[in-house]
Design a protein around this motif. Structure first.
Motif, PDB file in Angstrom:
ATOM      1  N   GLY A   1       0.811  -1.210   0.000  1.00 33.61           N
ATOM      2  CA  GLY A   1       0.000   0.000   0.000  1.00 33.61           C
ATOM      3  C   GLY A   1       0.842   1.257   0.000  1.00 33.61           C
ATOM      4  N   THR A   2       1.860   1.296   0.832  1.00 37.55           N
ATOM      5  CA  THR A   2       2.734   2.477   0.887  1.00 37.55           C
ATOM      6  C   THR A   2       3.567   2.617  -0.379  1.00 37.55           C
ATOM      7  OG1 THR A   2       4.398   1.153   2.087  1.00 37.55           O
ATOM      8  CG2 THR A   2       2.871   2.497   3.405  1.00 37.55           C
ATOM      9  N   GLN A   3       3.983   1.492  -0.964  1.00 37.99           N
ATOM     10  CA  GLN A   3       4.781   1.559  -2.192  1.00 37.99           C
ATOM     11  C   GLN A   3       3.967   2.090  -3.364  1.00 37.99           C
ATOM     12  OE1 GLN A   3       8.170   1.017  -2.649  1.00 37.99           O
ATOM     13  NE2 GLN A   3       8.030   1.086  -0.421  1.00 37.99           N
ATOM     14  N   PHE A   4       2.685   1.732  -3.425  1.00 42.33           N
ATOM     15  CA  PHE A   4       1.821   2.265  -4.475  1.00 42.33           C
ATOM     16  C   PHE A   4       1.725   3.787  -4.375  1.00 42.33           C
ATOM     17  CE2 PHE A   4      -0.170  -1.992  -5.170  1.00 42.33           C
ATOM     18  CZ  PHE A   4      -0.015  -2.016  -6.545  1.00 42.33           C
ATOM     19  N   ILE A   5       1.734   4.304  -3.138  1.00 38.92           N
ATOM     20  CA  ILE A   5       1.622   5.746  -2.936  1.00 38.92           C
ATOM     21  C   ILE A   5       2.942   6.448  -3.238  1.00 38.92           C
ATOM     22  CG2 ILE A   5       1.196   7.549  -1.210  1.00 38.92           C
ATOM     23  CD1 ILE A   5      -0.679   5.557   0.195  1.00 38.92           C
ATOM     24  N   LEU A   6       4.052   5.863  -2.787  1.00 40.48           N
ATOM     25  CA  LEU A   6       5.351   6.525  -2.886  1.00 40.48           C
ATOM     26  C   LEU A   6       6.042   6.312  -4.228  1.00 40.48           C
ATOM     27  CD1 LEU A   6       6.709   5.643   0.696  1.00 40.48           C
ATOM     28  CD2 LEU A   6       5.715   7.810  -0.068  1.00 40.48           C
ATOM     29  N   ASP A   7       5.747   5.177  -4.871  1.00 34.82           N
ATOM     30  CA  ASP A   7       6.453   4.845  -6.110  1.00 34.82           C
ATOM     31  C   ASP A   7       5.445   4.551  -7.226  1.00 34.82           C
ATOM     32  OD1 ASP A   7       8.133   4.018  -8.105  1.00 34.82           O
ATOM     33  OD2 ASP A   7       8.908   2.252  -7.043  1.00 34.82           O
TER      34      ASP A   7
END
Length: 363
Positions: free
Chosen positions: A94-100
């Motif tokens: 979830g965080t990777q979808f937002i950050l990258d």
């Protein structure tokens, strides 16, 4: 009333304190890296999970059948292992979808590597595996350890031969696996073999009446003496090329010394816990009763707190170069902060999501 019992339950207070000491050591072992605080990390790694395996053996119940043991271990060890792993995968993705923005391009590869990391670890037979929640390898290893040890400990005949022979065989197998550079089998089965001597020792520790040593002065003296002994042993047991690190399946200078140091150093944690149990520290007891949750959630906090540490040391104290005292103070402070940050998470999981821990209410 026995000073070792909590006033509001039949729990043994010093065991909760010992578990608290063990989980705090595990948190510190992940906060301290191998460059900064090498000696501190070496001392911590000499008895953190070893103490946990011994305590687990202390709670061994001979009356449980093998079927009951498998059922309990699946609910309270293997199910939390998979649950915490999957929760962190959801958080990470979830965080990777937002950050990258480009993360979705390699989504399937990353997902496959993460799932393989759950099954095989990061040093197993699947080279590109990614283990996002490394610390909970302990749960999978303890699952197999308890199942392997149960029929041996329940043996009715020739027990005095079978149990020592099991310890020798497990140490020999651990040495051979380490020698062959087999650091991870599926679901950390080799770590379970490594843990059997500690687990069996814990079952015998329960038969020793430690309450005979019940004076604060004597317990404090033993604790202090063991503290200096463990510092010395943690140094002599390290090899120039190989540090003691149970997760990495490395055992320092000598594998027999690894087990000896692990048991002696665990006694330091046990006597420290027994000395502290003359007083009722509710927070230590609370942490000790919820070590599984701390084990499952603390790892994700370290990266962000380390980032905050570097900002504070650099911008506030202007420590741009390495300062050993600042690093020690910073890392210990981060470890303590993590313990406190776990408190609301412990409350939420116990109250609203107990199934994560293998607890299911009929309601």
């Amino acid at each position: 009333m026995d000073r070792a019992l909590q006033p509001d339950s039949k729990r043994i207070l010093w065991l909760d304190y010992a578990k608290c000491i063990a989980i705090f050591n595990i948190v510190m072992s992940h906060v301290f890296d191998q460059v900064f605080g090498y000696e501190m990390r070496s001392w911590i790694l000499s008895f953190n999970v070893q103490l946990f395996f011994i305590i687990s053996g202390y709670f061994y119940k001979e009356q449980d059948s093998i079927k009951e043991t498998v059922k309990k271990c699946f609910k309270h060890l293997l199910l939390p292992y998979f649950t915490f792993q999957l929760l962190l995968i959801v958080y990470h993705f979830g965080t990777q979808f937002i950050l990258d923005p480009t993360f979705s391009n390699s989504l399937l590869d990353n997902l496959r590597n993460a799932l393989m990391g759950i099954l095989f670890g990061i040093k197993g037979i699947y080279p590109s595996a990614t283990n996002l929640n490394i610390p909970i390898w302990f749960l999978a290893a303890l699952f197999f350890c308890k199942i392997l040890a149960q029929p041996i400990l329940r043996a009715k005949k020739h027990k005095n031969i079978i149990i020592p022979l099991t310890v020798v065989v497990s140490i020999l197998m651990t040495y051979l696996l380490s020698y062959q550079k087999i650091s991870t089998l599926p679901l950390y089965f080799n770590h379970a073999i490594m843990a059997i001597p500690f687990y069996i020792f814990g079952t015998y520790l329960k038969k020793i009446n430690l309450d005979r040593i019940n004076k604060r002065g004597i317990e404090l003296l033993i604790t202090v003496v063991l503290f200096f002994i463990t510092i010395f042993l943690s140094k002599v047991s390290q090899s120039p090329s190989e540090q003691i690190h149970p997760y990495n399946f490395s055992f320092g200078h000598n594998i027999l010394l690894f087990y000896i140091v692990g048991i002696i150093s665990s006694f330091f944690g046990i006597f420290l816990a027994r000395f502290l149990s003359h007083w009722n520290f509710r927070l230590l007891s609370y942490w000790g009763q919820n070590t599984l949750i701390i084990l499952g959630v603390h790892y994700v906090m370290i990266k962000y707190l380390k980032m905050g540490e570097s900002i504070i040391l650099g911008n506030v104290f202007n420590l741009t170069s390495f300062n050993v005292y600042a690093m020690y103070i910073g890392n210990i402070s981060i470890s303590i902060i993590i313990m406190f940050l776990c408190i609301p998470i412990i409350y939420i999981i116990n109250k609203y999501f107990p199934f994560i821990l293998g607890k299911f209410n009929n309601k």
